[in-house]
Write a protein that holds these residues in place. Structure first.
Motif, PDB file in Angstrom:
ATOM      1  N   MET A   1      -3.198  -7.950 -27.912  1.00 15.24           N
ATOM      2  CA  MET A   1      -3.865  -7.912 -26.612  1.00 15.24           C
ATOM      3  C   MET A   1      -3.098  -7.006 -25.661  1.00 15.24           C
ATOM      4  N   PHE A   2      -3.847  -6.277 -24.836  1.00 18.56           N
ATOM      5  CA  PHE A   2      -3.251  -5.387 -23.843  1.00 18.56           C
ATOM      6  C   PHE A   2      -3.903  -5.603 -22.484  1.00 18.56           C
ATOM      7  N   ILE A   3      -3.127  -5.340 -21.439  1.00 20.04           N
ATOM      8  CA  ILE A   3      -3.638  -5.275 -20.073  1.00 20.04           C
ATOM      9  C   ILE A   3      -3.443  -3.844 -19.595  1.00 20.04           C
ATOM     10  N   ASP A   4      -4.478  -3.257 -19.017  1.00 23.16           N
ATOM     11  CA  ASP A   4      -4.321  -1.968 -18.337  1.00 23.16           C
ATOM     12  C   ASP A   4      -4.306  -2.265 -16.839  1.00 23.16           C
ATOM     13  N   PRO A   5      -3.114  -2.296 -16.220  1.00 24.86           N
ATOM     14  CA  PRO A   5      -3.011  -2.769 -14.845  1.00 24.86           C
ATOM     15  C   PRO A   5      -3.193  -1.688 -13.785  1.00 24.86           C
ATOM     16  N   HIS A   6      -3.740  -0.548 -14.174  1.00 28.35           N
ATOM     17  CA  HIS A   6      -4.057   0.509 -13.200  1.00 28.35           C
ATOM     18  C   HIS A   6      -5.097   1.406 -13.853  1.00 28.35           C
ATOM     19  N   ALA A   7      -6.363   1.135 -13.554  1.00 31.08           N
ATOM     20  CA  ALA A   7      -7.456   1.888 -14.174  1.00 31.08           C
ATOM     21  C   ALA A   7      -8.584   2.018 -13.164  1.00 31.08           C
ATOM     22  N   HIS A   8      -8.960   3.249 -12.841  1.00 35.18           N
ATOM     23  CA  HIS A   8     -10.015   3.497 -11.864  1.00 35.18           C
ATOM     24  C   HIS A   8     -11.354   3.573 -12.592  1.00 35.18           C
ATOM     25  N   MET A   9     -11.862   2.401 -12.958  1.00 32.73           N
ATOM     26  CA  MET A   9     -13.014   2.333 -13.844  1.00 32.73           C
ATOM     27  C   MET A   9     -14.305   2.787 -13.182  1.00 32.73           C
ATOM     28  N   ILE A  10     -14.343   2.816 -11.870  1.00 33.19           N
ATOM     29  CA  ILE A  10     -15.519   3.348 -11.182  1.00 33.19           C
ATOM     30  C   ILE A  10     -15.762   4.801 -11.589  1.00 33.19           C
ATOM     31  N   ILE A 135       2.335   0.030  -5.255  1.00 31.54           N
ATOM     32  CA  ILE A 135       2.755   1.212  -4.512  1.00 31.54           C
ATOM     33  C   ILE A 135       2.423   2.481  -5.276  1.00 31.54           C
ATOM     34  N   HIS A 136       1.776   3.410  -4.574  1.00 36.80           N
ATOM     35  CA  HIS A 136       1.566   4.771  -5.072  1.00 36.80           C
ATOM     36  C   HIS A 136       2.755   5.619  -4.624  1.00 36.80           C
ATOM     37  N   THR A 137       3.486   6.174  -5.568  1.00 37.55           N
ATOM     38  CA  THR A 137       4.557   7.093  -5.178  1.00 37.55           C
ATOM     39  C   THR A 137       4.011   8.516  -5.189  1.00 37.55           C
ATOM     40  N   PRO A 138       4.427   9.356  -4.224  1.00 36.41           N
ATOM     41  CA  PRO A 138       3.806  10.670  -4.056  1.00 36.41           C
ATOM     42  C   PRO A 138       4.068  11.596  -5.241  1.00 36.41           C
ATOM     43  N   HIS A 139       3.127  12.487  -5.467  1.00 33.56           N
ATOM     44  CA  HIS A 139       3.271  13.456  -6.552  1.00 33.56           C
ATOM     45  C   HIS A 139       4.265  14.554  -6.181  1.00 33.56           C
ATOM     46  N   PRO A 160      11.280  -7.596  -3.664  1.00 37.18           N
ATOM     47  CA  PRO A 160      10.972  -6.597  -4.705  1.00 37.18           C
ATOM     48  C   PRO A 160      10.209  -7.174  -5.888  1.00 37.18           C
ATOM     49  N   SER A 161      10.427  -8.426  -6.209  1.00 36.19           N
ATOM     50  CA  SER A 161       9.744  -9.056  -7.337  1.00 36.19           C
ATOM     51  C   SER A 161       8.244  -9.195  -7.108  1.00 36.19           C
ATOM     52  N   ARG A 162       7.793  -8.942  -5.865  1.00 35.42           N
ATOM     53  CA  ARG A 162       6.373  -9.022  -5.528  1.00 35.42           C
ATOM     54  C   ARG A 162       5.719  -7.645  -5.481  1.00 35.42           C
ATOM     55  N   VAL A 163       6.476  -6.604  -5.861  1.00 32.73           N
ATOM     56  CA  VAL A 163       5.998  -5.242  -5.655  1.00 32.73           C
ATOM     57  C   VAL A 163       6.101  -4.430  -6.953  1.00 32.73           C
ATOM     58  N   VAL A 164       4.999  -3.752  -7.299  1.00 36.94           N
ATOM     59  CA  VAL A 164       4.976  -2.828  -8.429  1.00 36.94           C
ATOM     60  C   VAL A 164       5.024  -1.402  -7.875  1.00 36.94           C
ATOM     61  N   ILE A 165       6.055  -0.665  -8.245  1.00 34.31           N
ATOM     62  CA  ILE A 165       6.151   0.754  -7.890  1.00 34.31           C
ATOM     63  C   ILE A 165       5.524   1.544  -9.031  1.00 34.31           C
ATOM     64  N   ASP A 166       4.427   2.240  -8.744  1.00 32.29           N
ATOM     65  CA  ASP A 166       3.714   2.939  -9.826  1.00 32.29           C
ATOM     66  C   ASP A 166       4.002   4.437  -9.810  1.00 32.29           C
ATOM     67  N   HIS A 167       3.576   5.100 -10.880  1.00 27.91           N
ATOM     68  CA  HIS A 167       3.825   6.523 -11.120  1.00 27.91           C
ATOM     69  C   HIS A 167       5.332   6.804 -11.165  1.00 27.91           C
ATOM     70  N   VAL A 168       6.097   5.861 -11.702  1.00 27.35           N
ATOM     71  CA  VAL A 168       7.542   6.034 -11.872  1.00 27.35           C
ATOM     72  C   VAL A 168       7.780   7.058 -12.984  1.00 27.35           C
ATOM     73  N   ASP A 178      17.159  -0.864 -10.392  1.00 30.76           N
ATOM     74  CA  ASP A 178      18.377  -1.365  -9.754  1.00 30.76           C
ATOM     75  C   ASP A 178      18.069  -2.199  -8.520  1.00 30.76           C
ATOM     76  N   ARG A 179      16.988  -1.861  -7.835  1.00 29.99           N
ATOM     77  CA  ARG A 179      16.638  -2.581  -6.611  1.00 29.99           C
ATOM     78  C   ARG A 179      15.731  -3.774  -6.865  1.00 29.99           C
ATOM     79  N   GLY A 180      15.386  -4.040  -8.129  1.00 35.87           N
ATOM     80  CA  GLY A 180      14.673  -5.257  -8.481  1.00 35.87           C
ATOM     81  C   GLY A 180      13.167  -5.193  -8.427  1.00 35.87           C
ATOM     82  N   PHE A 181      12.588  -3.987  -8.323  1.00 33.73           N
ATOM     83  CA  PHE A 181      11.135  -3.837  -8.306  1.00 33.73           C
ATOM     84  C   PHE A 181      10.594  -3.735  -9.738  1.00 33.73           C
ATOM     85  N   TRP A 182       9.294  -3.963  -9.886  1.00 37.67           N
ATOM     86  CA  TRP A 182       8.606  -3.666 -11.137  1.00 37.67           C
ATOM     87  C   TRP A 182       8.366  -2.160 -11.193  1.00 37.67           C
ATOM     88  N   ALA A 183       8.592  -1.548 -12.344  1.00 36.42           N
ATOM     89  CA  ALA A 183       8.422  -0.102 -12.522  1.00 36.42           C
ATOM     90  C   ALA A 183       7.241   0.148 -13.446  1.00 36.42           C
TER      91      ALA A 183
END
Length: 296
Positions: A1-10, A135-139, A160-168, A178-183
Motif C-alpha cells: 500500500m502507498f499514500i501519495d501525500p501531494h497530488a494535484h488530481m484536479i 509548506i511549499h519551498t520556493p523553486h 516542527p512535528s506538525r509541519v511538512v516541508i515539501d520540495h526538499v 535537524d530542526r525536527g520537521f517532516w521532509a
C-alpha cells in the motif's frame, strides 16, 4: 500500500486514478495550489476549493482511493493583495470541512512582503484550527526560502512535528531534519527530485521523517512516482520497513495528526459502486460496465 501525500488530481485524468489504484495507492492528499493561470477573483477560488473537496473526492472513491485535501492561499497568488484578502475570508470555512488534513501548500515563491504577510496569517489559522501545515519551498533561492519558512513557523509557535516541508532536496534536507520537521520530496521525471537521488538520500539520512510524493500536476509529472520509487528503493537494498516509512507510514503519521485521516478509511473501505452519480454525472462513459463491490 502507498499514500501519495501531494497530488494535484484536479489536473489529472481519470485514467490516472485507475493506474494509481492498480499500483497500490490507497490514499492521496490534494493541496490547494496555483493552477497555471492566476485567478482573478475570490469566486473562482471558492469554486476551486469546492472542487477539490467535492468532485475529486468522489472521483477518487470511484476507484477505491481515499481522497483528502489541504486548504490554503498559495504563495504566488498572495501577491495579489485584493484577491488574497478575499480568499483569507473564505479559508476558515473550507478548512473545517471533512477530509481537510492540513493548511497548505503555503510558504514563499519570490519571498515578497505580501507572501510573508499571508504566510503568517495562514500559520495563525493552522494553529487556531489545530491543523498540520504543508509548506511549499520556493523553486528559486530554495535554501534561503526553506530556512526562512522554518524560522517563521517556529516564531509562530507551531511545533516542527506538525509541519511538512515539501520540495526538499540535497541542499535543504539536513536543516529540515535537524530542526525536527517532516521532509517531503517531489519525485519528478526530469526535475525537483528523481527516484535515483531519493535512494541516495534514504541511504545517507535514513527513513525517519522522510516522505515521498509525486506532486503530479499539469506539467510533466508522474502520478505513479510513489510506487516506482518504492520499487527502486527495494531494488537498491533499502529494507521493506524503511520503504514503507517513506512511501506510506510517515505520511500517515504526519497528516493523521489532523484527526481526519486514519488507516481504517482504506483498510475497511465502503464498497465501490460506479453506478453512483455526482450531481447527476458519472465518471463512466457510454458502454462501460460499472464496477460494483470491494476494491481488489
Amino acid at each position: 500500500m502507498f499514500i501519495d501525500p501531494h497530488a494535484h488530481m484536479i489536473s489529472r485524468t481519470t485514467d490516472d486514478y485507475e493506474a494509481m489504484a492498480r499500483s497500490g495507492v490507497v490514499a492521496v492528499i490534494e493541496p490547494a495550489f496555483w493552477i497555471g493561470q492566476a485567478r482573478t477573483n475570490a469566486g473562482s477560488y471558492k469554486d476551486y476549493l469546492s472542487h477539490i473537496l467535492g468532485f475529486e473526492r468522489f472521483r477518487a472513491g470511484q476507484f477505491g482511493i481515499r481522497h483528502y485535501c489541504c486548504i490554503g492561499l498559495n504563495s504566488k497568488e498572495a501577491n495579489n493583495e485584493a484577491l488574497a484578502e478575499a480568499v483569507m475570508e473564505l479559508l476558515p470555512d473550507f478548512a473545517t470541512k471533512e477530509g481537510v488534513v492540513a493548511i497548505g501548500e503555503i510558504g514563499y515563491d519570490e519571498q515578497t512582503a505580501l507572501e510573508d504577510k499571508y504566510f503568517r496569517l495562514q500559520l495563525d489559522l493552522a494553529r487556531e484550527l489545530d491543523l498540520p501545515v504543508m509548506i511549499h519551498t520556493p523553486h528559486r533561492d530554495k535554501k534561503r526560502g526553506a530556512s526562512r519558512s522554518m524560522d517563521v513557523i517556529i516564531e509562530h509557535g507551531i511545533a516542527p512535528s506538525r509541519v511538512v516541508i515539501d520540495h526538499v532536496n540535497e541542499e535543504t534536507i539536513k536543516e529540515v531534519k535537524d530542526r525536527g520537521f517532516w521532509a517531503a520530496f517531489s519525485i519528478y521525471p526530469h526535475s525537483k527530485m528523481t527516484a535515483e537521488r531519493m535512494v541516495a538520500l534514504v541511504k545517507q539520512y535514513g527513513a525517519e521523517r522522510l516522505i515521498v510524493d509525486s506532486a503530479c500536476d499539469w506539467g510533466i509529472s508522474d502520478p505513479l512516482s510513489v510506487s516506482k520509487t518504492a520499487s527502486l528503493l527495494a531494488d537498491q537494498g533499502i529494507s521493506a520497513d524503511d520503504v514503507r516509512l517513506v512511501t506510506y507510514a510517515n505520511a500517515l503519521a504526519a497528516y493523521g495528526q489532523s484527526g481526519q485521516m486514519t488507516e481504517t478509511d482504506w483498510l475497511s473501505p465502503a464498497p465501490i459502486d460506479q453506478r453512483t452519480l455526482y450531481q447527476g454525472n458519472s465518471v463512466l462513459r457510454g458502454g462501460q460496465t460499472p464496477q460494483v463491490g470491494r476494491p481488489d
